[in-house]
Motif scaffolding. Structure first.
Motif, short mmCIF file in Angstrom:
data_model
loop_
_atom_site.label_atom_id
_atom_site.label_comp_id
_atom_site.label_asym_id
_atom_site.label_seq_id
_atom_site.Cartn_x
_atom_site.Cartn_y
_atom_site.Cartn_z
N ILE A 10 0.85 -1.21 0.00
CA ILE A 10 0.00 0.00 0.00
C ILE A 10 0.88 1.25 0.00
O ILE A 10 0.60 2.22 -0.71
CB ILE A 10 -0.97 0.00 1.21
N GLU A 11 1.93 1.22 0.81
CA GLU A 11 2.82 2.40 0.86
C GLU A 11 3.40 2.69 -0.53
O GLU A 11 3.47 3.84 -0.94
CB GLU A 11 3.96 2.15 1.86
N LYS A 12 3.77 1.61 -1.22
CA LYS A 12 4.34 1.80 -2.57
C LYS A 12 3.30 2.39 -3.50
O LYS A 12 3.58 3.29 -4.27
CB LYS A 12 4.81 0.44 -3.12
N GLU A 13 2.07 1.86 -3.38
CA GLU A 13 1.03 2.34 -4.28
C GLU A 13 0.71 3.82 -4.01
O GLU A 13 0.52 4.60 -4.94
CB GLU A 13 -0.24 1.48 -4.15
N ILE A 14 0.70 4.19 -2.70
CA ILE A 14 0.44 5.60 -2.38
C ILE A 14 1.55 6.48 -2.97
O ILE A 14 1.29 7.53 -3.55
CB ILE A 14 0.34 5.81 -0.84
N ALA A 15 2.79 5.99 -2.85
CA ALA A 15 3.93 6.77 -3.35
C ALA A 15 3.86 6.96 -4.86
O ALA A 15 4.24 8.01 -5.37
CB ALA A 15 5.22 6.09 -2.94
N ARG A 16 3.37 5.93 -5.58
CA ARG A 16 3.39 6.08 -7.05
C ARG A 16 2.10 6.70 -7.60
O ARG A 16 2.02 7.00 -8.78
CB ARG A 16 3.76 4.77 -7.72
N THR A 17 1.10 6.87 -6.75
CA THR A 17 -0.14 7.49 -7.22
C THR A 17 -0.02 9.01 -7.19
O THR A 17 0.35 9.59 -6.18
CB THR A 17 -1.34 7.07 -6.32
N GLN A 18 -0.31 9.62 -8.31
CA GLN A 18 -0.25 11.08 -8.37
C GLN A 18 -1.40 11.67 -7.59
O GLN A 18 -2.49 11.13 -7.58
CB GLN A 18 -0.35 11.53 -9.81
N LYS A 19 -1.12 12.78 -6.92
CA LYS A 19 -2.16 13.39 -6.10
C LYS A 19 -2.95 14.40 -6.92
O LYS A 19 -2.42 15.43 -7.31
CB LYS A 19 -1.49 14.11 -4.93
N ASN A 20 -4.17 14.08 -7.28
CA ASN A 20 -5.03 15.06 -7.95
C ASN A 20 -6.49 14.72 -7.70
O ASN A 20 -6.80 13.76 -7.00
CB ASN A 20 -4.71 15.14 -9.45
N LYS A 21 -7.36 15.50 -8.27
CA LYS A 21 -8.80 15.34 -8.02
C LYS A 21 -9.28 13.92 -8.39
O LYS A 21 -10.09 13.32 -7.69
CB LYS A 21 -9.54 16.39 -8.86
N ALA A 22 -8.73 13.39 -9.50
CA ALA A 22 -9.19 12.10 -9.98
C ALA A 22 -8.78 10.94 -9.08
O ALA A 22 -9.44 9.91 -9.05
CB ALA A 22 -8.65 11.88 -11.40
N THR A 23 -7.66 11.11 -8.36
CA THR A 23 -7.17 9.99 -7.54
C THR A 23 -7.53 10.16 -6.07
O THR A 23 -7.16 9.34 -5.24
CB THR A 23 -5.63 9.89 -7.64
N GLU A 24 -8.24 11.23 -5.76
CA GLU A 24 -8.51 11.56 -4.36
C GLU A 24 -9.21 10.42 -3.62
O GLU A 24 -8.83 10.07 -2.50
CB GLU A 24 -9.29 12.89 -4.36
N TYR A 25 -10.21 9.77 -4.26
CA TYR A 25 -10.94 8.70 -3.57
C TYR A 25 -10.07 7.47 -3.41
O TYR A 25 -10.07 6.80 -2.38
CB TYR A 25 -12.22 8.35 -4.34
N HIS A 26 -9.33 7.18 -4.47
CA HIS A 26 -8.45 6.02 -4.45
C HIS A 26 -7.43 6.16 -3.32
O HIS A 26 -7.21 5.24 -2.53
CB HIS A 26 -7.75 5.91 -5.81
N LEU A 27 -6.83 7.36 -3.20
CA LEU A 27 -5.83 7.61 -2.16
C LEU A 27 -6.44 7.52 -0.77
O LEU A 27 -5.85 6.95 0.15
CB LEU A 27 -5.19 8.99 -2.36
N GLY A 28 -7.63 8.09 -0.64
CA GLY A 28 -8.31 8.07 0.66
C GLY A 28 -8.54 6.64 1.12
O GLY A 28 -8.32 6.29 2.29
N LEU A 29 -8.94 5.80 0.17
CA LEU A 29 -9.20 4.39 0.47
C LEU A 29 -7.92 3.67 0.87
O LEU A 29 -7.88 2.89 1.82
CB LEU A 29 -9.80 3.75 -0.78
#
Ligand SMILES: Nc1nc2c(ncn2[C@@H]2O[C@H](COP(=O)(O)OP(=O)(O)OP(=O)(O)O)[C@@H](O)[C@H]2O)c(=O)[nH]1
Length: 343
Positions: A10-29
């Motif tokens: 999960i930590e890796k996935e958070i690190a590689r996910t770009q932070k923007n409006k489209a990924t906000e829900y995915h990151l929150g989860l």
């Protein structure tokens, strides 16, 4: 897959996910999942013996300060300068193997200072004695994070991350969010301020991750998803932290000046006994203790013998300190309604 692997994935996935409006829900989860696994990791395991020698430190004195830092930053030297308990200081790493309580006497108060074994990266994952170190740190009133001034920034961010992942929040206040799980009625979501980081949908998603389908949520401040997760998980410790940069005799004046201006920071040199008085003054401020002096009728107060209490204590607390039966012998006003003696 073990919990450790899941966390690292999960930590890796958070690190590689770009932070923007489209990924906000995915990151929150992802963050909700991460907090869930971390909480599982820190639950005491039934099989492992959790008591290590030197860790059953009785909480004594008026306040407790946890000294945290990497090996060889000067914790033992500091402890032997400030307290009456000598902790063996040596020029090699890992000299502090047990948690030795020392006591600082200041303004009549006994402040218990714990020298925790140098916590290393990975302590949050239960490696070595990290878990025990963290358990003791959570019982402290203030954390002193001792850093080597020559490598302070790297050490600081590693330790902050470490403490963060075990639920210790430094120099932050509890998020002002009302949260109450219910038996039915779905999720009611409200806010008294404009929210820029959380939305109703995100809050719902996070709650569903925790299998919460009925609850009342009221945001009274503009909190982040991480802060909302903290509220759901609970069991978080909000603690003042003083960043102490030691060994300033080894860096330039400009660098000393820069470090000294950082918030919640003090620069010292244990080797040259520099600025230790100021550190004590600041520590006293962070502990927010109050000295109460008693006096006999017609006499001057005795300023040599203080009763030490926390800020916000009431007259009833003072009575209890003097003698446990004193409060019950009071006539008026009733002890339980006694006004707070100081704000
Ligand atoms: N130059 C300099 N050296 C210092 C200072 N304070 C401590 N040291 C040295 O740093 C080394 C490590 O100090 P310790 O007090 O043993 O460090 P520690 O953090 O307790 O280390 P562990 O027990 O391994 O966790 C010793 O050789 C000290 O003499 C300082 O202000 N300046």
């Amino acid at each position: 897959m073990g919990i450790l692997e899941k966390i690292s994935e999960i930590e890796k996935e958070i690190a590689r996910t770009q932070k923007n409006k489209a990924t906000e829900y995915h990151l929150g989860l992802l963050k909700a999942k991460l907090a869930k696994y971390r909480a599982q990791l820190l639950e005491p395991s039934k099989s492992a013996s959790s008591k290590g020698e030197g860790f059953d430190v009785m909480k004594s004195g008026d306040a407790r300060v946890a000294l945290i830092g990497f090996p060889s930053v000067g914790k033992s030297t500091f402890l032997s300068l400030m307290t009456s308990t000598a902790s063996e200081a040596a020029s090699y790493e890992f000299t502090t193997l047990t948690c030795i309580p020392g006591v600082i006497e200041y303004k009549g108060a006994n402040i218990q200072l714990l020298d925790l074994p140098g916590i290393i990266e990975g302590a949050a994952q239960g490696k070595g004695r990290g878990r025990q170190v963290i358990a003791v740190a959570r019982t402290a009133d203030v954390v002193i994070m001792m850093l080597d001034a020559t490598k302070g920034e790297v050490q600081r961010s590693l330790l902050e991350k470490e403490l963060e992942s075990v639920g210790i929040r430094l120099n932050k206040h509890k998020p002002n969010i009302y949260f109450k799980p219910k038996k039915g009625g779905g999720i009611s979501f409200n806010s008294t301020v404009t929210l820029t980081q959380c939305s109703e949908k995100l809050v719902q998603l996070i709650l569903h991750e925790y299998k919460i389908f009925n609850a009342e949520v009221l945001f009274r401040e503009d909190c982040s998803p991480d802060e909302f997760i903290d509220v759901i998980v609970g069991n978080r410790v909000y603690m003042p932290c003083l960043y102490v940069y030691n060994k300033i005799d080894q860096i330039s004046m400009e660098e000393v000046d820069r470090l000294a201006r950082k918030p919640n920071s003090v620069v010292i040199s244990c080797g040259m006994k520099l600025n230790l008085d100021y550190l004590l003054e600041l520590l006293w401020e962070y502990l927010a203790l109050t000295c109460i002096y008693t006096k006999k009728r017609g006499q001057r107060p005795d300023f040599t013998d203080a009763i030490i209490l926390r800020k916000g204590a009431s007259v009833e607390h003072v009575c209890h300190r003097i003698h446990r039966s004193l409060a019950s012998q009071f006539k008026a006003p009733a002890p339980s309604t006694a006004r707070s003696a100081w704000a």
